[in-house]
Design an enzyme around this catalytic site. Structure first.
Site, PDB file in Angstrom:
ATOM      1  N   GLY A 518      31.204  47.022  27.198  1.00  8.52           N
ATOM      2  CA  GLY A 518      30.600  48.219  26.616  1.00  8.52           C
ATOM      3  C   GLY A 518      31.564  49.370  26.634  1.00  8.52           C
ATOM      4  O   GLY A 518      32.564  49.371  27.347  1.00  8.52           O
ATOM      5  N   GLY A 520      31.151  53.488  26.734  1.00  9.09           N
ATOM      6  CA  GLY A 520      30.225  54.629  26.782  1.00  9.09           C
ATOM      7  C   GLY A 520      30.952  55.926  26.567  1.00  9.09           C
ATOM      8  O   GLY A 520      32.148  55.928  26.261  1.00  9.09           O
ATOM      9  N   GLY A 523      33.816  56.135  29.309  1.00  8.92           N
ATOM     10  CA  GLY A 523      34.880  55.167  29.530  1.00  8.92           C
ATOM     11  C   GLY A 523      34.429  53.764  29.182  1.00  8.92           C
ATOM     12  O   GLY A 523      33.304  53.553  28.709  1.00  8.92           O
ATOM     13  N   ILE A 524      35.339  52.812  29.428  1.00  8.87           N
ATOM     14  CA  ILE A 524      35.066  51.432  29.041  1.00  8.87           C
ATOM     15  C   ILE A 524      34.491  50.671  30.229  1.00  8.87           C
ATOM     16  O   ILE A 524      34.855  50.909  31.375  1.00  8.87           O
ATOM     17  CB  ILE A 524      36.365  50.755  28.551  1.00  8.87           C
ATOM     18  CG1 ILE A 524      36.928  51.573  27.382  1.00  8.87           C
ATOM     19  CG2 ILE A 524      36.128  49.312  28.158  1.00  8.87           C
ATOM     20  CD1 ILE A 524      38.252  51.058  26.870  1.00  8.87           C
ATOM     21  N   VAL A 525      33.562  49.738  29.935  1.00 11.82           N
ATOM     22  CA  VAL A 525      32.931  48.958  30.991  1.00 11.82           C
ATOM     23  C   VAL A 525      33.364  47.496  30.872  1.00 11.82           C
ATOM     24  O   VAL A 525      33.363  46.932  29.777  1.00 11.82           O
ATOM     25  CB  VAL A 525      31.394  49.035  30.881  1.00 11.82           C
ATOM     26  CG1 VAL A 525      30.750  48.328  32.054  1.00 11.82           C
ATOM     27  CG2 VAL A 525      30.943  50.483  30.801  1.00 11.82           C
ATOM     28  N   LYS A 542      33.175  50.305  35.546  1.00  9.48           N
ATOM     29  CA  LYS A 542      33.357  51.364  34.538  1.00  9.48           C
ATOM     30  C   LYS A 542      34.585  52.178  34.885  1.00  9.48           C
ATOM     31  O   LYS A 542      34.659  52.834  35.928  1.00  9.48           O
ATOM     32  CB  LYS A 542      32.111  52.242  34.512  1.00  9.48           C
ATOM     33  CG  LYS A 542      32.273  53.471  33.656  1.00  9.48           C
ATOM     34  CD  LYS A 542      30.953  54.186  33.445  1.00  9.48           C
ATOM     35  CE  LYS A 542      30.505  53.943  32.034  1.00  9.48           C
ATOM     36  NZ  LYS A 542      29.197  54.265  31.666  1.00  9.48           N
ATOM     37  N   ASP A 636      22.325  62.460  28.816  1.00  8.24           N
ATOM     38  CA  ASP A 636      22.777  61.541  27.772  1.00  8.24           C
ATOM     39  C   ASP A 636      21.831  60.351  27.637  1.00  8.24           C
ATOM     40  O   ASP A 636      22.259  59.199  27.630  1.00  8.24           O
ATOM     41  CB  ASP A 636      24.209  61.078  28.089  1.00  8.24           C
ATOM     42  CG  ASP A 636      24.915  60.501  26.854  1.00  8.24           C
ATOM     43  OD1 ASP A 636      24.427  60.739  25.727  1.00  8.24           O
ATOM     44  OD2 ASP A 636      25.940  59.812  27.023  1.00  8.24           O
TER      45      ASP A 636
END
Ligand SMILES: *[C@@H]1O[C@H](CO)[C@@H](O)[C@H](O)[C@H]1NC(C)=O
Ligand SMILES: *[C@@H]1O[C@H](CO)[C@@H](O)[C@H](O)[C@H]1NC(C)=O
Ligand SMILES: *[C@@H]1O[C@H](CO)[C@@H](O)[C@H](O)[C@H]1NC(C)=O
Ligand SMILES: *[C@@H]1O[C@H](CO)[C@@H](O)[C@H](O)[C@H]1NC(C)=O
Ligand SMILES: *[C@@H]1O[C@H](CO)[C@@H](O)[C@H](O)[C@H]1NC(C)=O
Ligand SMILES: *[C@@H]1O[C@H](CO)[C@@H](O)[C@H](O)[C@H]1NC(C)=O
Ligand SMILES: *[C@@H]1O[C@H](CO)[C@@H](O)[C@H](O)[C@H]1NC(C)=O
Ligand SMILES: *[C@@H]1O[C@H](CO)[C@@H](O)[C@H](O)[C@H]1NC(C)=O
Length: 799
Positions: A518, A520, A523-525, A542, A636
């Protein structure tokens, strides 16, 4: 208690009025020498073409041998509000009261005449040459001549109510009834005053030359109060300025009326036409908004002399609540506006009785400005008390912020509420023991009227019921609190505390950050597998790509506190890594990915499952806002941030990050993210403070998606349609089936769908104050709280 009982009684009487219409309606126009309406039948009333309104005779509660000539809503099941009643000719006159054998008919000469059984004219609107009398579907009674022009209409002769289609011009006014069951001219008037402001007055005798008002449209001068047939209620202003809007509920969807109630509050009531016999009236607007806090220097104020006013939220019908202080009693419990009298002999000024008196303390209470005859400053409350005890004229002292005000009889403008502050010390005679019980209940039962005794019994029943529901509610609340607490100490499924991982651990677990699951806003997961002593755990890692606000200490603290937060609807944070430039968070892994995958048209979950998910998310957010030690605003909320575990239980992710990253940065970066923008509350972009109501807004936007299984911004024929506006339009037009077309499970639970939509509309109100809290949202979604019909989301801001 006294005032509450009083209201129950009135309510009961009101019901007596409205349910005893038995004889059949006449459904055509009244014509010359045609049928006669009479309380003793065969026709006691006529109906408008669709039966929405009725015009005719209603028995009076206080004396059922007398009848009111009235127009009322005839299709609303719970209560059928009266919108007009015939009055004696002069302005200050009371209702026309007809005995049973009275007859209303259109005579040969074209006059509409109400005659007593002895053929005396009791009421005559003064028309000649009329040919017929019609009651139209918006509640206006019209008397026509053969040119089809109305000679007279009831809409021109206002009582206490206006309805769509009706307006109130200069010189005209609305006047409240005396009480809910007494139709005599009451204590309050609403009119455009001589300066052109829409204003509320207290009616006093003799009339007050200063025309002092307790509320006005604040220097907005105008001409007409208009309730138009679209359902918009506004005060039309001069010089083409934008009107002063009061309410806007679509006429095609809601029965509605605006009434100056006997307590002096102008309320807009609506009733959902689609619910027909299951509906009820709800109040959607009140003017003034905090009527107890208003001030008028003539007369006694909103309540009677010596009484005080509480803005009560749970009376039915909604009314201000007027109460007497301890050791005071209503002069007449059926007419509380007459005020309260002390149950004890006042202090005798010829002898020293200072030791015979004590004080009853009432927090947040004052009789504003009234009866003050001495004011001084003292940091010592006991000085204030003593000064009053030894002063035989002193009845009450107010002590607030080192100020002491001494008051004498009569007290007016009494009010109680946290907005008042300070305390009132009411001086009472020490020996006046048992009089309280004597006063309040006694006054109902002492009367030799059997229906009042019955009323008392029913009242007791109702009070019992209320007591029971209160205790159930408090049990429920207590249980809820316990739930929240127990969730808080729930141990981690892995038996891990917040762990400080090394970069190498995580690099290994994720096989060098290869399997991306993912991306978000932060940042990237990556997916990873963590090998523990005797088992392995799947984790989501994350990598934050933002600069952090206040360095490392802050990061560690924030992460620690996020790690403390446990709830079944929140994703667990297991640990973190801060090494060199790396800032990484380690979460439990959610096998089913994000909610986005389950609410698209093609791959949606069943309605019941979706509803459960919505409730779960609401509970998670409620926990963040109110359940844990410090309030967390997510900032968010959107489907991408709602993950589903193995059992499809929703888990909110990324909470606490807004604070970690710094809200301003969060704001800056969200401007440009397409598809995300729609979730932000309008005030997000105005650099105001961050409030939980912003999350409520985002939740509302997402709720529409969960219900409708469509994206927040839909593409239709190359056009972009905003789901929430479309959904609101469908709702307003009563066509919610369009929103869930083809979803059999949802179609079978149309009431549930409607409930969720109403909640969503409440959540996306542009004015954050109007949005409910997440606590309220969970209650409404679960069906534990009734939901008032939501207003147009943009009305109080854009207009
Ligand atoms: C009643 O009178 C109104 C107004 O003149 C007219 O429009 C309507 O058709 C009449 N209704 C009947 C049933 O005659
Ligand atoms: C008016 O209300 C009464 C009582 O609820 C009902 O019996 C009657 O049918 C209604 N009349 C019309 C025309 O709907
Ligand atoms: C007119 O009003 C007065 C005062 O409310 C009332 O006593 C009287 O009976 C009314 N007259 C008629 C004809 O109803
Ligand atoms: C407007 O109203 C305030 C009180 O609300 C009053 O003091 C002021 O004089 C008014 N201004 C005008 C122009 O009428
Ligand atoms: C009611 O007023 C609004 C705003 O002025 C207007 O848009 C609407 O057309 C009006 N409705 C009717 C039936 O006049
Ligand atoms: C409206 O116009 C009149 C005449 O031009 C002026 O005297 C008055 O003050 C104006 N009222 C407002 C509220 O602007
Ligand atoms: C006040 O006290 C005096 C002296 O005892 C007594 O004569 C008088 O009647 C009292 N007044 C009242 C109103 O009780
Ligand atoms: C209670 O009411 C009765 C009858 O109204 C009255 O005689 C009695 O004095 C009252 N008691 C008190 C303490 O006020």
């Amino acid at each position: 208690m006294t005032s509450i009982s009083f209201i129950f009684l009135s309510l009961l009487l009101l019901r007596l009025i409205t349910v005893t219409v038995e004889s059949q309606p006449y459904t055509k126009n009244l014509t010359k020498n045609g049928v006669t309406l009479s309380p003793s039948g065969p026709y006691s009333y006529m109906a408008s073409p669709t039966g929405e309104f009725a015009f005719g005779f209603l028995p009076l509660a206080a004396d059922s041998s007398l009848f009111l000539l009235a127009i009322w809503f005839n299709k609303t099941s719970s209560t059928q509000p009266i919108i007009w009643f015939a009055k004696n000719s002069s302005d200050a006159a009371g209702p026309v009261l007809s005995p049973a054998g009275s007859k209303l008919r259109l005579t040969d000469t074209g006059e509409l005449i109400l005659a007593s059984p002895t053929s005396q004219t009791i009421w005559n609107p003064g028309t000649r040459g009329a040919t017929h009398v019609a009651l139209v579907d918006h509640g206006d009674l019209l008397i026509y001549d053969d040119t089809e022009l109305p000679l007279w209409q009831s809409f021109d002769f206002h009582t206490d109510t206006i309805v769509p289609g009706q307006s109130l011009g200069k010189v005209k006014f609305l006047q409240s009834k005396l009480t809910d069951s007494d139709f005599s001219p009451g204590r309050f008037k609403l009119e455009a005053n001589k300066n052109g402001y829409l204003a509320f007055f207290l009616v006093v005798e003799p009339p007050d030359p200063t025309n002092e008002f307790y509320w006005s449209s604040n220097n907005k001068t105008g001409r007409h109060l208009v309730f138009n047939l679209s359902g918009l209620l506004y005060y039309e202003l001069e010089n083409n300025s934008s009107p002063f809007y009061i309410s806007d509920y679509p006429f095609e969807r809601y029965h509605q009326h605006a009434t100056l109630d006997p307590d002096g509050v102008f309320r807009v009531y609506i009733y959902d036409k689609y619910l027909s016999d299951k509906g009820s009236w709800s109040v959607v607007r009140e003017l003034p908004e905090n009527a107890c806090g208003t001030q008028v220097d003539v007369g006694s104020g909103m309540c009677g002399f010596n009484a005080y006013c509480i803005q009560s939220s749970n009376l039915e019908p909604p009314r201000l609540s007027c109460m007497c202080p301890q050791e005071y009693t209503f002069i007449d419990a059926n007419r509380p506006y007459l005020g309260c009298r002390p149950n004890f002999a006042l202090q005798n000024c010829s002898v020293d009785e200072s030791t015979d008196f004590k004080f009853v303390e009432m927090k947040n209470t004052d009789w504003f400005g009234a009866g003050d005859y001495m004011h001084f400053v003292t940091s010592d409350e006991s000085g204030c008390r003593t000064s009053c005890l030894i002063d035989c004229f002193c009845l009450v002292v107010i002590y607030r912020a080192s100020n002491c005000w001494k008051k004498k009889l009569p007290l007016s403008n009494g009010r109680q509420g946290t907005y008042v502050g300070g305390k009132a010390l009411v001086k009472v005679r020490i020996s006046s023991g048992t009089s309280i019980t004597n006063s309040s209940v006694g006054s109902f039962t002492n009367k030799n009227q059997s229906n009042l005794v019955i009323a008392g019994a029913i009242m007791l029943g109702i009070s019992l019921l209320i007591l029971i529901s209160i205790s159930i509610a408090s049990l429920y609340l207590r249980r809820r609190k316990r739930d929240l607490e127990s969730e808080q100490v729930d141990l981690s499924p892995m038996g891990m505390n917040m762990k400080n991982f090394s970069y190498k651990d995580l690099h290994d677990a994720t096989k060098g950050f290869t399997e991306e699951v993912g991306r978000g806003s932060f940042g990237i997961v990556y997916k990873g597998i963590l090998k523990l002593a005797n088992h392995s755990v799947v984790i989501a890692v994350k990598k934050l790509d933002r600069l952090l606000k206040d360095g490392d200490r802050e990061f560690a603290n924030e992460v620690q506190s996020i790690g403390q937060i446990h709830h079944k609807n929140l994703v667990r944070l297991f640990g973190f890594c801060r090494e060199g430039p790396h800032r990484i968070l380690v979460y439990e892994y959610m096998s089913n990915g994000s909610l986005t995958n389950f609410i698209s048209e093609a791959t949606k979950l069943g309605w019941n499952r979706r509803a459960q998910i919505a409730i779960g998310v609401a509970q998670g957010l409620y926990y963040l806002h109110e359940g844990c030690c410090s309030q967390i605003i997510h900032c968010d909320i959107k489907p991408q941030n709602i993950l589903l575990d193995d059992n499809l239980v929703p888990r909110i992710s990324d909470f606490g990050l807004a604070k970690l990253i710094g809200v301003d940065q969060t704001r800056a970066t969200t401007y440009n993210i397409r598809g995300t923008i729609g979730y932000f509350a309008p005030e997000w972009f105005k650099n105001t403070g961050i409030t939980p109501k912003m999350d409520v807004y985002s939740f509302g936007v997402m709720l529409f998606e969960i219900v409708c299984c469509r994206s927040n911004i839909m593409q239709v024929d190359e056009e972009e349609i905003v789901l929430r506006y479309w959904a609101y339009d469908c709702f307003r037009e009563g066509r919610i089936n369009l929103l869930i077309q083809g979803d059999k499970e949802a179609e079978a639970d149309i009431e549930g769908v409607e409930r969720f939509l109403k909640v969503a509309i409440w959540c996306i109100q542009e004015n954050p104050v109007i949005r409910p809290t997440m606590h309220k949202v969970t209650q409404m979604l679960e069906g534990a709280a009734t939901i008032a019909p939501p207003p147009d989301p943009s009305i109080y801001i854009s207009k």
